[in-house]
Scaffold this motif. Structure first.
Motif, PDB file in Angstrom:
ATOM      1  N   VAL A   1     -44.073   5.661   9.549  1.00 25.22           N
ATOM      2  CA  VAL A   1     -44.854   4.732  10.371  1.00 25.22           C
ATOM      3  C   VAL A   1     -46.337   5.063  10.228  1.00 25.22           C
ATOM      4  O   VAL A   1     -47.168   4.176  10.060  1.00 25.22           O
ATOM      5  N   TRP A   2     -46.652   6.344  10.252  1.00 22.47           N
ATOM      6  CA  TRP A   2     -48.045   6.769  10.133  1.00 22.47           C
ATOM      7  C   TRP A   2     -48.587   6.512   8.723  1.00 22.47           C
ATOM      8  O   TRP A   2     -49.710   6.061   8.554  1.00 22.47           O
ATOM      9  N   ILE A   3     -47.773   6.789   7.687  1.00 25.39           N
ATOM     10  CA  ILE A   3     -48.232   6.655   6.296  1.00 25.39           C
ATOM     11  C   ILE A   3     -48.248   5.195   5.851  1.00 25.39           C
ATOM     12  O   ILE A   3     -49.226   4.724   5.267  1.00 25.39           O
ATOM     13  N   PHE A   4     -47.152   4.499   6.074  1.00 22.72           N
ATOM     14  CA  PHE A   4     -46.972   3.164   5.511  1.00 22.72           C
ATOM     15  C   PHE A   4     -47.193   2.031   6.515  1.00 22.72           C
ATOM     16  O   PHE A   4     -47.170   0.862   6.143  1.00 22.72           O
ATOM     17  N   GLY A   5     -47.329   2.351   7.774  1.00 28.63           N
ATOM     18  CA  GLY A   5     -47.560   1.329   8.785  1.00 28.63           C
ATOM     19  C   GLY A   5     -46.297   0.755   9.386  1.00 28.63           C
ATOM     20  O   GLY A   5     -46.364  -0.068  10.287  1.00 28.63           O
TER      21      GLY A   5
ATOM     22  N   LYS B   1     -49.811   4.431  -0.199  1.00 26.10           N
ATOM     23  CA  LYS B   1     -49.724   3.827   1.125  1.00 26.10           C
ATOM     24  C   LYS B   1     -48.680   2.715   1.197  1.00 26.10           C
ATOM     25  O   LYS B   1     -48.637   1.962   2.162  1.00 26.10           O
ATOM     26  N   SER B   2     -47.836   2.609   0.151  1.00 26.17           N
ATOM     27  CA  SER B   2     -46.780   1.594   0.168  1.00 26.17           C
ATOM     28  C   SER B   2     -45.539   2.149  -0.514  1.00 26.17           C
ATOM     29  O   SER B   2     -45.633   3.062  -1.337  1.00 26.17           O
ATOM     30  N   ILE B   3     -44.419   1.583  -0.187  1.00 23.99           N
ATOM     31  CA  ILE B   3     -43.177   2.024  -0.818  1.00 23.99           C
ATOM     32  C   ILE B   3     -43.201   1.675  -2.304  1.00 23.99           C
ATOM     33  O   ILE B   3     -42.727   2.450  -3.133  1.00 23.99           O
ATOM     34  N   PHE B   4     -43.786   0.548  -2.653  1.00 24.32           N
ATOM     35  CA  PHE B   4     -43.898   0.175  -4.060  1.00 24.32           C
ATOM     36  C   PHE B   4     -44.759   1.201  -4.800  1.00 24.32           C
ATOM     37  O   PHE B   4     -44.441   1.595  -5.924  1.00 24.32           O
TER      38      PHE B   4
END
Length: 171
Positions: free
Chosen positions: A25-29, A87-90
């Protein structure tokens, strides 16, 4: 052996995955699922055969195993560093799945292949020792990764280890 210990940490993904899940949640939102995170390691593992196939032609193109191991070390360490700033899973799929996976697999194949060339009368023994070193990396480093993650977070662990491994492998 040192290089294989370093790249063996690629198989300690589950340690990183726990940290990423807890901090997602903190890293990727938003909260990532375990399945989304596990796909990262699936990608990393899936490209292994491709990298091992291109290793020999790359060796010829780049002038020997040293250059290929350098390239693999740069990809392995660089992929970890990129994973730490993703900052994204991709982005994680690309950085850890493809870049780190490429470096890991390319380096592993070249190390094994060339180690046995130095000891033609003990090929099985040498292949076994270098392969064991690879496995040892996934045993030695998880407690270190966990300690770094507990103090500095998972992203810092990626960056710190990426720098250390790149220096060790390229050196």
């Amino acid at each position: 052996i040192i290089v294989n210990i370093c790249i063996g940490t690629g198989y300690a993904w589950s340690v990183y995955q726990v940290g990423l899940f807890n901090e997602s949640v903190w890293i990727f939102g938003h909260q990532l699922t375990e399945a989304q995170l596990a796909l990262t390691f699936t990608i990393c593992s899936a490209i292994a055969p491709i990298c091992m196939i291109v290793g020999e032609p790359l060796q010829k193109l780049l002038g020997g195993p040293r250059a290929v191991v350098w390239l693999g070390g740069a990809c392995f360490g660089g992929g970890l560093i990129l994973s730490g700033v993703s900052k994204s899973i991709f982005g994680l799929y690309i950085s850890y799945g493809l870049v780190t996976g490429f470096g890991l697999s390319l380096t592993y194949g070249i190390i094994i292949d060339n180690a046995v060339k130095f000891f033609p009368d003990k090929r099985g023994f040498v292949a076994g020792v270098t392969t064991a070193a690879f496995g040892v990396g996934s045993i030695i480093f998880p407690p270190i990764i966990e300690r770094i993650m507990s103090r500095l977070g998972v992203q810092s662990a990626f960056v710190i280890l990426g720098v250390i491994f790149a220096v060790l492998i390229i050196g």
